[in-house]
Write a protein that holds these residues in place. Sequence first.
Motif, PDB file in Angstrom:
ATOM      1  N   LYS A 234      40.158  35.143  37.821  1.00  0.00           N
ATOM      2  CA  LYS A 234      40.850  34.123  38.616  1.00  0.00           C
ATOM      3  C   LYS A 234      41.150  32.884  37.783  1.00  0.00           C
ATOM      4  CE  LYS A 234      38.861  35.415  43.103  1.00  0.00           C
ATOM      5  NZ  LYS A 234      37.975  34.958  44.214  1.00  0.00           N
ATOM      6  N   VAL A 235      40.148  32.431  37.024  1.00  0.00           N
ATOM      7  CA  VAL A 235      40.330  31.237  36.198  1.00  0.00           C
ATOM      8  C   VAL A 235      41.372  31.484  35.107  1.00  0.00           C
ATOM      9  CG1 VAL A 235      39.207  29.646  34.586  1.00  0.00           C
ATOM     10  CG2 VAL A 235      37.997  30.412  36.638  1.00  0.00           C
ATOM     11  N   CYS A 236      41.272  32.641  34.476  1.00  0.00           N
ATOM     12  CA  CYS A 236      42.185  32.953  33.367  1.00  0.00           C
ATOM     13  C   CYS A 236      43.627  33.097  33.841  1.00  0.00           C
ATOM     14  CB  CYS A 236      41.713  34.213  32.639  1.00  0.00           C
ATOM     15  SG  CYS A 236      40.211  33.933  31.676  1.00  0.00           S
ATOM     16  N   GLN A 237      43.821  33.583  35.049  1.00  0.00           N
ATOM     17  CA  GLN A 237      45.170  33.650  35.605  1.00  0.00           C
ATOM     18  C   GLN A 237      45.680  32.239  35.922  1.00  0.00           C
ATOM     19  OE1 GLN A 237      45.084  36.263  38.999  1.00  0.00           O
ATOM     20  NE2 GLN A 237      44.995  38.120  37.758  1.00  0.00           N
ATOM     21  N   GLN A 238      44.822  31.435  36.488  1.00  0.00           N
ATOM     22  CA  GLN A 238      45.223  30.078  36.878  1.00  0.00           C
ATOM     23  C   GLN A 238      45.618  29.238  35.673  1.00  0.00           C
ATOM     24  OE1 GLN A 238      42.195  27.971  39.068  1.00  0.00           O
ATOM     25  NE2 GLN A 238      43.375  26.067  39.194  1.00  0.00           N
ATOM     26  N   TYR A 239      44.872  29.365  34.582  1.00  0.00           N
ATOM     27  CA  TYR A 239      45.109  28.523  33.412  1.00  0.00           C
ATOM     28  C   TYR A 239      45.800  29.256  32.263  1.00  0.00           C
ATOM     29  CZ  TYR A 239      42.145  25.147  35.782  1.00  0.00           C
ATOM     30  OH  TYR A 239      41.626  24.264  36.702  1.00  0.00           O
ATOM     31  N   GLN A 240      46.278  30.471  32.541  1.00  0.00           N
ATOM     32  CA  GLN A 240      47.025  31.244  31.547  1.00  0.00           C
ATOM     33  C   GLN A 240      46.252  31.393  30.232  1.00  0.00           C
ATOM     34  OE1 GLN A 240      50.724  32.525  32.319  1.00  0.00           O
ATOM     35  NE2 GLN A 240      49.116  32.633  33.871  1.00  0.00           N
ATOM     36  N   MET A 241      45.008  31.818  30.358  1.00  0.00           N
ATOM     37  CA  MET A 241      44.176  32.131  29.203  1.00  0.00           C
ATOM     38  C   MET A 241      43.881  33.629  29.228  1.00  0.00           C
ATOM     39  SD  MET A 241      41.292  29.071  29.124  1.00  0.00           S
ATOM     40  CE  MET A 241      40.565  29.562  30.692  1.00  0.00           C
ATOM     41  N   PRO A 242      44.449  34.412  28.338  1.00  0.00           N
ATOM     42  CA  PRO A 242      44.173  35.847  28.328  1.00  0.00           C
ATOM     43  C   PRO A 242      42.675  36.125  28.206  1.00  0.00           C
ATOM     44  CG  PRO A 242      46.027  35.333  26.919  1.00  0.00           C
ATOM     45  CD  PRO A 242      45.426  34.013  27.324  1.00  0.00           C
ATOM     46  N   LEU A 243      42.209  37.057  29.003  1.00  0.00           N
ATOM     47  CA  LEU A 243      40.798  37.423  29.005  1.00  0.00           C
ATOM     48  C   LEU A 243      40.608  38.763  28.302  1.00  0.00           C
ATOM     49  CD1 LEU A 243      37.860  36.999  30.021  1.00  0.00           C
ATOM     50  CD2 LEU A 243      38.528  38.201  32.118  1.00  0.00           C
ATOM     51  N   TYR A 244      39.780  38.779  27.275  1.00  0.00           N
ATOM     52  CA  TYR A 244      39.480  39.993  26.516  1.00  0.00           C
ATOM     53  C   TYR A 244      38.021  40.382  26.729  1.00  0.00           C
ATOM     54  CZ  TYR A 244      43.787  38.604  24.158  1.00  0.00           C
ATOM     55  OH  TYR A 244      45.090  38.228  23.887  1.00  0.00           O
ATOM     56  N   ALA A 245      37.766  41.676  26.742  1.00  0.00           N
ATOM     57  CA  ALA A 245      36.408  42.159  27.012  1.00  0.00           C
ATOM     58  C   ALA A 245      35.911  43.064  25.895  1.00  0.00           C
ATOM     59  CB  ALA A 245      36.370  42.903  28.344  1.00  0.00           C
ATOM     60  N   ALA A 246      34.590  43.172  25.822  1.00  0.00           N
ATOM     61  CA  ALA A 246      33.975  44.043  24.828  1.00  0.00           C
ATOM     62  C   ALA A 246      33.796  45.455  25.345  1.00  0.00           C
ATOM     63  CB  ALA A 246      32.616  43.475  24.407  1.00  0.00           C
ATOM     64  N   ASP A 247      33.849  45.625  26.670  1.00  0.00           N
ATOM     65  CA  ASP A 247      33.667  46.966  27.246  1.00  0.00           C
ATOM     66  C   ASP A 247      34.914  47.377  28.016  1.00  0.00           C
ATOM     67  OD1 ASP A 247      32.779  46.817  30.529  1.00  0.00           O
ATOM     68  OD2 ASP A 247      32.773  44.966  29.378  1.00  0.00           O
ATOM     69  N   VAL A 248      35.274  48.638  27.909  1.00  0.00           N
ATOM     70  CA  VAL A 248      36.503  49.128  28.531  1.00  0.00           C
ATOM     71  C   VAL A 248      36.410  49.151  30.054  1.00  0.00           C
ATOM     72  CG1 VAL A 248      37.219  50.468  26.521  1.00  0.00           C
ATOM     73  CG2 VAL A 248      35.759  51.538  28.248  1.00  0.00           C
ATOM     74  N   GLY A 249      35.188  49.138  30.583  1.00  0.00           N
ATOM     75  CA  GLY A 249      35.031  49.119  32.033  1.00  0.00           C
ATOM     76  C   GLY A 249      35.531  47.836  32.670  1.00  0.00           C
ATOM     77  N   SER A 250      35.673  46.787  31.869  1.00  0.00           N
ATOM     78  CA  SER A 250      36.160  45.509  32.399  1.00  0.00           C
ATOM     79  C   SER A 250      37.682  45.444  32.479  1.00  0.00           C
ATOM     80  CB  SER A 250      35.652  44.351  31.523  1.00  0.00           C
ATOM     81  OG  SER A 250      34.250  44.221  31.629  1.00  0.00           O
ATOM     82  N   VAL A 251      38.376  46.359  31.831  1.00  0.00           N
ATOM     83  CA  VAL A 251      39.844  46.321  31.824  1.00  0.00           C
ATOM     84  C   VAL A 251      40.438  46.593  33.200  1.00  0.00           C
ATOM     85  CG1 VAL A 251      41.930  47.326  30.818  1.00  0.00           C
ATOM     86  CG2 VAL A 251      39.954  46.837  29.365  1.00  0.00           C
ATOM     87  N   PRO A 252      40.032  47.636  33.926  1.00  0.00           N
ATOM     88  CA  PRO A 252      40.600  47.818  35.265  1.00  0.00           C
ATOM     89  C   PRO A 252      40.219  46.704  36.234  1.00  0.00           C
ATOM     90  CG  PRO A 252      38.852  49.424  34.844  1.00  0.00           C
ATOM     91  CD  PRO A 252      39.157  48.758  33.550  1.00  0.00           C
ATOM     92  N   ARG A 253      39.224  45.912  35.883  1.00  0.00           N
ATOM     93  CA  ARG A 253      38.799  44.803  36.746  1.00  0.00           C
ATOM     94  C   ARG A 253      39.578  43.526  36.459  1.00  0.00           C
ATOM     95  NH1 ARG A 253      32.572  44.384  35.781  1.00  0.00           N
ATOM     96  NH2 ARG A 253      32.668  42.903  37.528  1.00  0.00           N
ATOM     97  N   GLY A 254      40.427  43.544  35.422  1.00  0.00           N
ATOM     98  CA  GLY A 254      41.284  42.385  35.184  1.00  0.00           C
ATOM     99  C   GLY A 254      41.312  41.827  33.786  1.00  0.00           C
TER     100      GLY A 254
END
Length: 324
Positions: A234-254
């Motif tokens: 939610k925060v990253c969408q609001q402030y246009q900061m791309p969110l990157y994750a270390a685990d692939v399970g976080s990708v379908p979550r946003g």
Amino acid sequence: MKRIVPLVLTALLLAALPPSPTFARTFSVSVSQFVEHPALDAVLAGFQDALKEQGVDVEYSVHNAQANMGTANQIAQTIAGERPDLVLAIATPSAQTCAQIIKKAPHMADVPLIFAAVTDPQGSGLVPDLETPGANITGVSDLTPVDKHLGLMLEIQPDLKTLGVVYNSGEANSKTLVRLLREACKAKGVALEEATASKTGDVYQSTKSLAGRADAVYVPTDNTVVSALESMVKVCQQYQMPLYAADVGSVPRGAVAALGFDYYLHGKQAGDMAQRILVGGAKPATTPVEFQDGLTLHLNLPAAKAQGVALPDDLKAKADKIIR
């Protein structure tokens, strides 16, 4: 003679049958999982499937601390009372609490403890040596290649100047990963802004504190933070900061992208180790700690658009999975 022949035939038939498996018994496995989220849930599923596929009959007692250290300690004490044949500890905090209780309980001295999803087994005090762990503890580490993760972010955002990271400074695994991230950022000339969250309820504000200070946000394999990933999105969408994750399970979550392990396969690797110990007679003390190989690239196109970044076509071409 008529009575003897049937007996002889019966004996011959029995001799021709395949031998019964030496593990034709039911083993008890107590599980301590630190928190419920897709990556750690996948570890448990993979572990259970690995033993089932190999014909090992297991009765499980599964406990979840829901990211609470006090609860994790209580679970470790409960497991000591269960006197299982093997303990599976998923994530560093659960492994540490189980190891401490087992060391104090004489009747648990010979009970093997297998850890999974532990980043730094030595740094967290679980084993003194990776090749010869000693005592009754060994397992599978999920140490992630943060340098490759940073490389992926720079491939997507070549002009990345400042990276934000949110983590729980109370988790030993997270401290190790952030230290490695600092080194990687320094080598690439990228500034690092850190925000800590001691509980899941802090993650939203910690992420928000990076707004205006970071060009993108990275979440390591931190159990506390990953559990509250949706608030980061939610925060990253609001402030246009791309969110990157270390685990692939976080990708379908946003999350926009992740270059990570398949935690289901990670669990299966731990299950194979458990089979060798329970059935094959391997000793944890001389069973080397294992590391998972093989990274997969997952991308989320709607998340990238919502967070204001375009994914290169050549990156999409080599992705293992794309959410459209």
